[in-house]
Structure formats: C-alpha cells, structure tokens
Design a protein around this motif. Structure first.
Motif, PDB file in Angstrom:
ATOM      1  N   ASP A   1       0.817  -1.218   0.000  1.00 37.71           N
ATOM      2  CA  ASP A   1       0.000   0.000   0.000  1.00 37.71           C
ATOM      3  C   ASP A   1       0.851   1.269   0.000  1.00 37.71           C
ATOM      4  OD1 ASP A   1      -2.311  -1.542   0.050  1.00 37.71           O
ATOM      5  OD2 ASP A   1      -2.348  -1.602   2.250  1.00 37.71           O
ATOM      6  N   GLY A   2       1.917   1.247  -0.796  1.00 34.00           N
ATOM      7  CA  GLY A   2       2.741   2.440  -0.963  1.00 34.00           C
ATOM      8  C   GLY A   2       3.635   2.775   0.209  1.00 34.00           C
ATOM      9  N   ARG A   3       3.799   1.853   1.146  1.00 34.41           N
ATOM     10  CA  ARG A   3       4.670   2.061   2.298  1.00 34.41           C
ATOM     11  C   ARG A   3       5.520   0.816   2.532  1.00 34.41           C
ATOM     12  NH1 ARG A   3       3.222   6.459   1.610  1.00 34.41           N
ATOM     13  NH2 ARG A   3       2.423   8.040   3.056  1.00 34.41           N
ATOM     14  N   ILE A   4       6.627   0.991   3.225  1.00 34.14           N
ATOM     15  CA  ILE A   4       7.476  -0.143   3.573  1.00 34.14           C
ATOM     16  C   ILE A   4       6.924  -0.793   4.827  1.00 34.14           C
ATOM     17  CG2 ILE A   4       9.776  -0.821   4.365  1.00 34.14           C
ATOM     18  CD1 ILE A   4      10.884   1.374   2.528  1.00 34.14           C
ATOM     19  N   ALA A   5       6.501  -2.047   4.699  1.00 32.08           N
ATOM     20  CA  ALA A   5       5.843  -2.748   5.790  1.00 32.08           C
ATOM     21  C   ALA A   5       6.799  -3.626   6.593  1.00 32.08           C
ATOM     22  CB  ALA A   5       4.701  -3.613   5.248  1.00 32.08           C
ATOM     23  N   ALA A   6       7.917  -4.015   5.996  1.00 32.24           N
ATOM     24  CA  ALA A   6       8.885  -4.858   6.707  1.00 32.24           C
ATOM     25  C   ALA A   6      10.277  -4.618   6.136  1.00 32.24           C
ATOM     26  CB  ALA A   6       8.511  -6.327   6.589  1.00 32.24           C
ATOM     27  N   ILE A   7      11.254  -4.612   7.043  1.00 35.07           N
ATOM     28  CA  ILE A   7      12.665  -4.506   6.675  1.00 35.07           C
ATOM     29  C   ILE A   7      13.361  -5.710   7.306  1.00 35.07           C
ATOM     30  CG2 ILE A   7      14.755  -3.100   6.779  1.00 35.07           C
ATOM     31  CD1 ILE A   7      12.853  -0.710   7.470  1.00 35.07           C
ATOM     32  N   ARG A   8      14.001  -6.515   6.478  1.00 37.49           N
ATOM     33  CA  ARG A   8      14.656  -7.719   6.991  1.00 37.49           C
ATOM     34  C   ARG A   8      16.120  -7.702   6.585  1.00 37.49           C
ATOM     35  NH1 ARG A   8       9.673  -9.633   4.907  1.00 37.49           N
ATOM     36  NH2 ARG A   8       8.241 -10.295   6.560  1.00 37.49           N
ATOM     37  N   SER A   9      16.991  -7.886   7.563  1.00 35.52           N
ATOM     38  CA  SER A   9      18.426  -7.869   7.281  1.00 35.52           C
ATOM     39  C   SER A   9      19.060  -9.186   7.706  1.00 35.52           C
ATOM     40  CB  SER A   9      19.106  -6.706   8.004  1.00 35.52           C
ATOM     41  OG  SER A   9      18.951  -6.831   9.413  1.00 35.52           O
ATOM     42  N   VAL A  10      19.770  -9.812   6.784  1.00 34.59           N
ATOM     43  CA  VAL A  10      20.506 -11.049   7.067  1.00 34.59           C
ATOM     44  C   VAL A  10      21.972 -10.675   7.227  1.00 34.59           C
ATOM     45  CG1 VAL A  10      21.140 -13.333   6.243  1.00 34.59           C
ATOM     46  CG2 VAL A  10      18.854 -12.417   5.762  1.00 34.59           C
ATOM     47  N   ILE A  11      22.505 -10.902   8.424  1.00 33.14           N
ATOM     48  CA  ILE A  11      23.875 -10.522   8.753  1.00 33.14           C
ATOM     49  C   ILE A  11      24.718 -11.750   9.099  1.00 33.14           C
ATOM     50  CG2 ILE A  11      25.251  -8.880  10.129  1.00 33.14           C
ATOM     51  CD1 ILE A  11      22.568  -7.563  10.909  1.00 33.14           C
ATOM     52  N   ASN A  12      24.056 -12.852   9.415  1.00 34.53           N
ATOM     53  CA  ASN A  12      24.759 -14.093   9.746  1.00 34.53           C
ATOM     54  C   ASN A  12      25.700 -14.463   8.599  1.00 34.53           C
ATOM     55  OD1 ASN A  12      25.569 -16.719  10.284  1.00 34.53           O
ATOM     56  ND2 ASN A  12      23.576 -17.379  11.027  1.00 34.53           N
ATOM     57  N   PRO A  13      27.015 -14.503   8.834  1.00 34.98           N
ATOM     58  CA  PRO A  13      27.952 -14.780   7.741  1.00 34.98           C
ATOM     59  C   PRO A  13      27.744 -16.143   7.102  1.00 34.98           C
ATOM     60  CG  PRO A  13      29.055 -14.873   9.882  1.00 34.98           C
ATOM     61  CD  PRO A  13      27.707 -14.291  10.116  1.00 34.98           C
ATOM     62  N   ASP A  14      27.199 -17.096   7.861  1.00 38.44           N
ATOM     63  CA  ASP A  14      26.945 -18.433   7.301  1.00 38.44           C
ATOM     64  C   ASP A  14      25.904 -18.391   6.185  1.00 38.44           C
ATOM     65  OD1 ASP A  14      28.716 -19.356   9.165  1.00 38.44           O
ATOM     66  OD2 ASP A  14      27.201 -20.181  10.511  1.00 38.44           O
ATOM     67  N   LYS A  15      25.085 -17.343   6.171  1.00 36.77           N
ATOM     68  CA  LYS A  15      24.019 -17.240   5.176  1.00 36.77           C
ATOM     69  C   LYS A  15      24.376 -16.321   4.007  1.00 36.77           C
ATOM     70  CE  LYS A  15      20.233 -18.187   8.389  1.00 36.77           C
ATOM     71  NZ  LYS A  15      18.892 -17.780   8.855  1.00 36.77           N
ATOM     72  N   LEU A  16      25.592 -15.799   4.021  1.00 33.84           N
ATOM     73  CA  LEU A  16      25.998 -14.833   2.992  1.00 33.84           C
ATOM     74  C   LEU A  16      27.096 -15.356   2.074  1.00 33.84           C
ATOM     75  CD1 LEU A  16      26.113 -11.595   5.206  1.00 33.84           C
ATOM     76  CD2 LEU A  16      24.249 -12.337   3.709  1.00 33.84           C
ATOM     77  N   GLY A  17      27.705 -16.474   2.424  1.00 31.66           N
ATOM     78  CA  GLY A  17      28.864 -16.962   1.683  1.00 31.66           C
ATOM     79  C   GLY A  17      28.603 -17.227   0.214  1.00 31.66           C
ATOM     80  N   HIS A  18      27.368 -17.628  -0.132  1.00 33.55           N
ATOM     81  CA  HIS A  18      27.067 -17.909  -1.539  1.00 33.55           C
ATOM     82  C   HIS A  18      26.978 -16.637  -2.374  1.00 33.55           C
ATOM     83  CE1 HIS A  18      23.173 -17.087   0.332  1.00 33.55           C
ATOM     84  NE2 HIS A  18      22.715 -16.785  -0.871  1.00 33.55           N
ATOM     85  N   LEU A  19      26.985 -15.471  -1.722  1.00 34.13           N
ATOM     86  CA  LEU A  19      26.907 -14.201  -2.436  1.00 34.13           C
ATOM     87  C   LEU A  19      28.288 -13.643  -2.762  1.00 34.13           C
ATOM     88  CD1 LEU A  19      24.087 -12.516  -0.313  1.00 34.13           C
ATOM     89  CD2 LEU A  19      23.840 -13.796  -2.446  1.00 34.13           C
ATOM     90  N   GLY A  20      29.340 -14.251  -2.205  1.00 33.59           N
ATOM     91  CA  GLY A  20      30.700 -13.785  -2.428  1.00 33.59           C
ATOM     92  C   GLY A  20      31.468 -13.724  -1.118  1.00 33.59           C
ATOM     93  N   PRO A  21      32.708 -13.206  -1.146  1.00 36.40           N
ATOM     94  CA  PRO A  21      33.485 -13.075   0.090  1.00 36.40           C
ATOM     95  C   PRO A  21      32.721 -12.272   1.132  1.00 36.40           C
ATOM     96  CG  PRO A  21      34.859 -12.639  -1.833  1.00 36.40           C
ATOM     97  CD  PRO A  21      33.444 -12.739  -2.333  1.00 36.40           C
ATOM     98  N   VAL A  22      32.797 -12.723   2.386  1.00 40.64           N
ATOM     99  CA  VAL A  22      32.002 -12.113   3.459  1.00 40.64           C
ATOM    100  C   VAL A  22      32.872 -11.188   4.304  1.00 40.64           C
ATOM    101  CG1 VAL A  22      30.558 -12.581   5.475  1.00 40.64           C
ATOM    102  CG2 VAL A  22      30.476 -14.115   3.496  1.00 40.64           C
ATOM    103  N   ALA A  23      32.326 -10.047   4.649  1.00 45.04           N
ATOM    104  CA  ALA A  23      33.043  -9.049   5.439  1.00 45.04           C
ATOM    105  C   ALA A  23      33.168  -9.484   6.896  1.00 45.04           C
ATOM    106  CB  ALA A  23      32.306  -7.713   5.355  1.00 45.04           C
ATOM    107  N   ASP A  24      34.119  -8.880   7.597  1.00 43.16           N
ATOM    108  CA  ASP A  24      34.268  -9.076   9.033  1.00 43.16           C
ATOM    109  C   ASP A  24      33.356  -8.071   9.729  1.00 43.16           C
ATOM    110  OD1 ASP A  24      35.004  -9.128  11.707  1.00 43.16           O
ATOM    111  OD2 ASP A  24      37.140  -9.344  11.301  1.00 43.16           O
TER     112      ASP A  24
END
Length: 315
Positions: free
Chosen positions: A278-301
């Motif tokens: 409805d023209g507004r942001i209803a949810a913001i979800r952030s994945v920071i767990n490094p175990d879940k980011l490895g398939h996207l490329g090298p993971v930051a510290d």
C-alpha cells in the motif's frame, strides 16, 4: 567400446540433469529456505540418478520426487536446529531464481519472497512440500503423491490445509514493480541522510524491522515494531556505516526490493530486503549471519566493521 558407450550414456544423463537443475534447485530452496542446503539436495539427487539402473518414464517427475524427499528429510532435521537458533531466523537471501516458467510467473515470484518463505516455515514438512509442488509449480496430484509418498486424497487435504494457512498470513505486495523500486530507492537514499522524518514518511505505521545475525554477527536489533522506533534506530545507525566506506548495491533479492551492503573491500556484510505494501514499507529484513551470505561472495568481518562504526560515532 563398452567403456565409450558408458561414457556417452553418462554424458547424456548429465546433460538431461543439467536441463532440470534449475527446477530442482527452485523446488528445494522453497522447501528449505537455504541456498546451501538446496544445492546439496540437488547434488545428492544427481548422485542417486547417476547410479540408478532403470530409465524413468518421466525424468522430470523422477528427479522432482528424489529432490523433494531429500529436502523433506533435511527440513525435518533442520527444524531441530532452528528451534535452537540464536535470535530471529530468516531464509538465506536469493538474488535470482534460476527456474522460469511464464505460465506460473506470478506463483514463482510470490513464493520466493522472504514473507512467503517465513509463512512456509509454519507448515509441516509434508504440507510445505505439497504446497510447493502443487500450488507453486503446478504438479498434478498424482505426481505430488508420488513425490511425498502419500495418497492423492491425502495430498489434496494437505494442500487445502497449507493453502488456508498461507492465504491467512499472506502479504499482498504492491503489484507495480516500478513504484516498489522507486520507493526502495527513496528509502536507501534516506538511509544515507539519516533523516528520521524522511524515513518515517516511507514506513507503514506497523512496520517491522527484523535482523538475523544468528549470534555470529553484530546487529542493530533482532526485532523492532513501529514506524517511529524503526526510523529513529536506522537514522542514527546508517550514516556512520556509510562513513566507514560501506557501499550499497540496490537490487532485487528474493523477488523484492533489496540491497547488498559491502565493506570498503567489496565484501558482503548485509543483505537487506523491504516489503512494500500500500505504498509504504511494511517490513525490513536484514541477514547478517555470515553463514548465510557466503554464496553471495566473500564475506566481510562484521565485528571489525562494528568496531570502526563505534569509533566513528564516538568521534
């Protein structure tokens, strides 16, 4: 000569399998919510197909059955781990779905969103598998029954229950993709500015901010509700993040507007998605767990980034 024939046959099987790999991965990812586990399930499916001595009547049905049963087994064991998970659990972010079917484009896009995957988590493993095969990919009940090892009548009941649960909690996203992307662009621009007022204008009154660090990375918050609280938190946090060389790649994640945050070396630190309703942001979800980011490329510290972020804020 016999060896050459065997090699040719194996290459033929491999080519057939590769044509169906996108479908198999897409089925497994929706059942599991994990890129790594889905890739492993597909690989195990190949190993079983490679060694089978019979030629199935329908290769698509056979491989879909195998990957579904493997995924159900993995999900049952994963559920125990998720009950012990530290903080909020979110699916692993998916940048693009490898399987395309114009006839079922709407079902495929809707079912891969973070919101839909979290709804699927509420279903039993069998309900989840039946829903994915029947409602998302349009398999016939005979194929679904074979895949999950139940009767067609039982699968119809499982499908009805699953569909009811999904419909009750389903978020209806804005249909206009251009409008969603424009709103997301304004949101990420407002993050840089750190203006509470600008951010709050874009947020729904009951907006949710959910963070998944899994106890392995620092995070702003696990769960916050309400536009004022969310706006104040991110307005205070993000300008210092950008001041330490963090960059943002705004792009679609799980079929919804999102962005990858990277450190100054280009390593992935956060995958963030937003739900626009409805023209507004209803949810913001952030994945920071490094175990879940490895398939996207090298993971930051992330811990080092937090230390520098704290120093910047104090300065």
């Amino acid at each position: 000569m016999a060896g050459a024939g065997t090699d040719t046959q194996l290459r033929g099987r491999a080519e057939e399998f590769e044509r169906l790999r996108p479908l198999l991965f897409s089925i497994s990812y929706r059942i599991l919510g994990s890129v790594g586990e889905a890739e492993d399930a597909v690989q195990e499916t190949w190993l079983r197909y490679e060694t089978t001595t019979t030629r199935p009547d329908s290769l698509k049905s056979f491989l879909s059955t195998v990957v579904t049963r493997i995924s159900i087994d993995v999900l049952r064991s994963a559920r125990v781990r998720r009950e012990e998970y530290v903080g909020e659990w979110l699916p692993e972010p998916l940048l693009s779905d490898p399987y395309e079917d114009p006839a079922r484009a709407a079902e495929l896009a809707d079912s891969v969103s973070m919101a839909a995957l979290l709804l699927l988590e509420r279903l039993s493993p069998l309900e989840r598998a039946v829903f994915v095969l029947r409602e998302v990919f349009g398999f016939g009940y005979a194929e679904v029954a074979e895949a999950v090892g139940r009767t067609e009548a039982a699968c119809r009941q499982l499908s009805a229950r699953a569909r009811k649960h999904m419909d009750e909690g389903r978020t209806r996203f804005d249909a206009d993709r251009k409008e969603r992307e424009e709103l997301a662009a304004r949101f990420f621009a407002a993050l840089r500015e750190g203006s509470v007022e600008s951010l709050q204008e874009l947020l729904a009154a009951d907006v949710q901010l959910v963070g998944d660090g899994g106890g392995k990375a620092p995070q702003l918050a696990r769960f916050i509700h309400g536009s004022e609280k969310v706006a104040r938190l991110i307005a205070g946090a993000f300008p210092p993040i950008f001041s330490i060389g963090t960059t943002v790649d705004v792009q679609e994640i799980n079929g919804q507007p999102g962005a990858l945050f990277r450190d100054r070396d280009g390593k992935v630190a956060v995958a963030l998605t937003v739900d626009v309703v409805d023209g507004r942001i209803a949810a913001i979800r952030s994945v920071i767990n490094p175990d879940k980011l490895g398939h996207l490329g090298p993971v930051a510290d992330a811990w080092a980034m937090k230390d520098e972020w704290n120093r910047t804020r104090r300065g």
